[in-house]
Motif scaffolding. Sequence first.
Motif, short mmCIF file in Angstrom:
data_model
loop_
_atom_site.label_atom_id
_atom_site.label_comp_id
_atom_site.label_asym_id
_atom_site.label_seq_id
_atom_site.Cartn_x
_atom_site.Cartn_y
_atom_site.Cartn_z
N SER A 222 3.87 7.35 2.76
CA SER A 222 2.45 7.54 2.41
C SER A 222 1.52 7.44 3.61
O SER A 222 0.31 7.58 3.46
CB SER A 222 2.04 6.50 1.36
N LEU B 270 -2.50 7.82 3.83
CA LEU B 270 -3.28 6.61 4.04
C LEU B 270 -4.18 6.70 5.27
O LEU B 270 -5.32 6.22 5.26
CB LEU B 270 -2.35 5.40 4.16
N PHE C 221 -9.17 0.99 -0.75
CA PHE C 221 -9.76 2.32 -0.59
C PHE C 221 -11.28 2.27 -0.79
O PHE C 221 -12.03 2.86 0.00
CB PHE C 221 -9.14 3.30 -1.58
N CYS D 294 -2.79 1.51 9.89
CA CYS D 294 -2.14 0.89 8.73
C CYS D 294 -1.00 0.00 9.23
O CYS D 294 -0.09 0.48 9.92
CB CYS D 294 -1.59 1.96 7.79
N SER E 219 0.83 -1.20 0.00
CA SER E 219 0.00 0.00 0.00
C SER E 219 0.86 1.25 0.00
O SER E 219 1.86 1.33 0.72
CB SER E 219 -0.92 0.02 1.22
N THR F 163 -2.89 3.71 -3.49
CA THR F 163 -4.03 2.95 -2.95
C THR F 163 -5.28 3.81 -2.90
O THR F 163 -6.40 3.31 -3.08
CB THR F 163 -3.68 2.43 -1.54
N LEU F 164 -5.10 5.10 -2.67
CA LEU F 164 -6.24 6.01 -2.52
C LEU F 164 -6.85 6.42 -3.86
O LEU F 164 -7.83 7.18 -3.88
CB LEU F 164 -5.79 7.26 -1.75
#
Length: 384
Positions: free
Chosen positions: A335, A339, A311, A346, A300, A304-305
């Motif tokens: 990130s 995230l 997401f 995370c 990730s 990912t977003l």
Amino acid sequence: MPASSHRAPVVVIAPDSFKGSLSAQEVAAAIGAGIKRAIPDAEVRLCPIADGGEGTLDALMHAGGERLTVTCRNAAGEPFMAPVGILNNGSAVVESAAIVGLTDAAGTALPVDERTTLGVGDAILSLLDRGARHFLVALGGSSTNDGGAGLLAALGVKFLDAAGEPVPPVPAQLQRIARVDASLLDPRVKQAQFVAMSDVDNPLCGEEGATAVFGPQKGVQPEQVPVIDRALAHFARVLEAALGHQAATRPGAGAAGGLGYALLMLGAQFRSGAETVADHIGLDQALAGADWLITGEGRSDAQTLHGKAPFIASQRARRAGVPTTLLSGGIDRKSLEKLQTSFSGCFSIAFGPMSLQEAIAQAPDLLKDSGEQLARLWHASADQ
């Protein structure tokens, strides 16, 4: 809020696959096993998800349907058996990555300008023969950059040079096309509906097109980019003149090396891969009354977003008022700030330094152990 200690918590597990290692189903099952070790009475709802790339067929088939194998051609034009599926609602699923994928050593043995999407068309024909008329075509993870010429050729479209001789549907030959004959396009194609599953909105050609943006990861060399891009532009001009409509500049035409373009020329509708899978597997229903969502992927980062499966899962959980934990094979530390705007926490499954090979070999146990430790932490906070 965490579940009350007076009832068994409901945990939804909706990960993507750990590509090259475990399928989304295997990832979900391993995390679920870890959760049950920590909270034996937890209700665990497994909802493996995908975003249109590798593993999309498996994720969709998790909800039920008939899995089949059909004879088609790989990116090198060689015959092999590829997996496809027919869902319970009658929709047929074709995963490009399973036919002309980047991970296929045989297909990628050829230079990218010699690879073809003939096999994707072969798979569609086989499913048409079985009565399918609604298709979900997953576009992520392809190794090809032929503008979908191979797919169209397999469905009956003829590409001819100035002398009327057939032109192979590969990037290195597209510049030779002088005429397109679509009179032999399989008539069943016009009766069919196609949904192209992709989050890519690039056009076919230009600085943001298929070759310039995605070509390098498939093996396109810097000096080849303008050559192949011009070939695709020429191909599109001749094809659009023959078929009487345009699609080269439409969002998604550049998906899968232009495979998206060919599908648009057949009237396809573009949809987010992750959203389509989430709808089909009933993720919203699984989140109803849930206390916690765990999602994840192989690695990730900030990308990912941008519509990736974890997401999309987190967004749906947020609408349902369910907190989401991201548990992935690896997390890009740079990130984390981005995230954590979408995930309550995370985490990586690695407990210490290890090689990629070790992580892949130990992935099931690492997922179980990580799921267990997260569940112990989460359940302890619920009892406070």
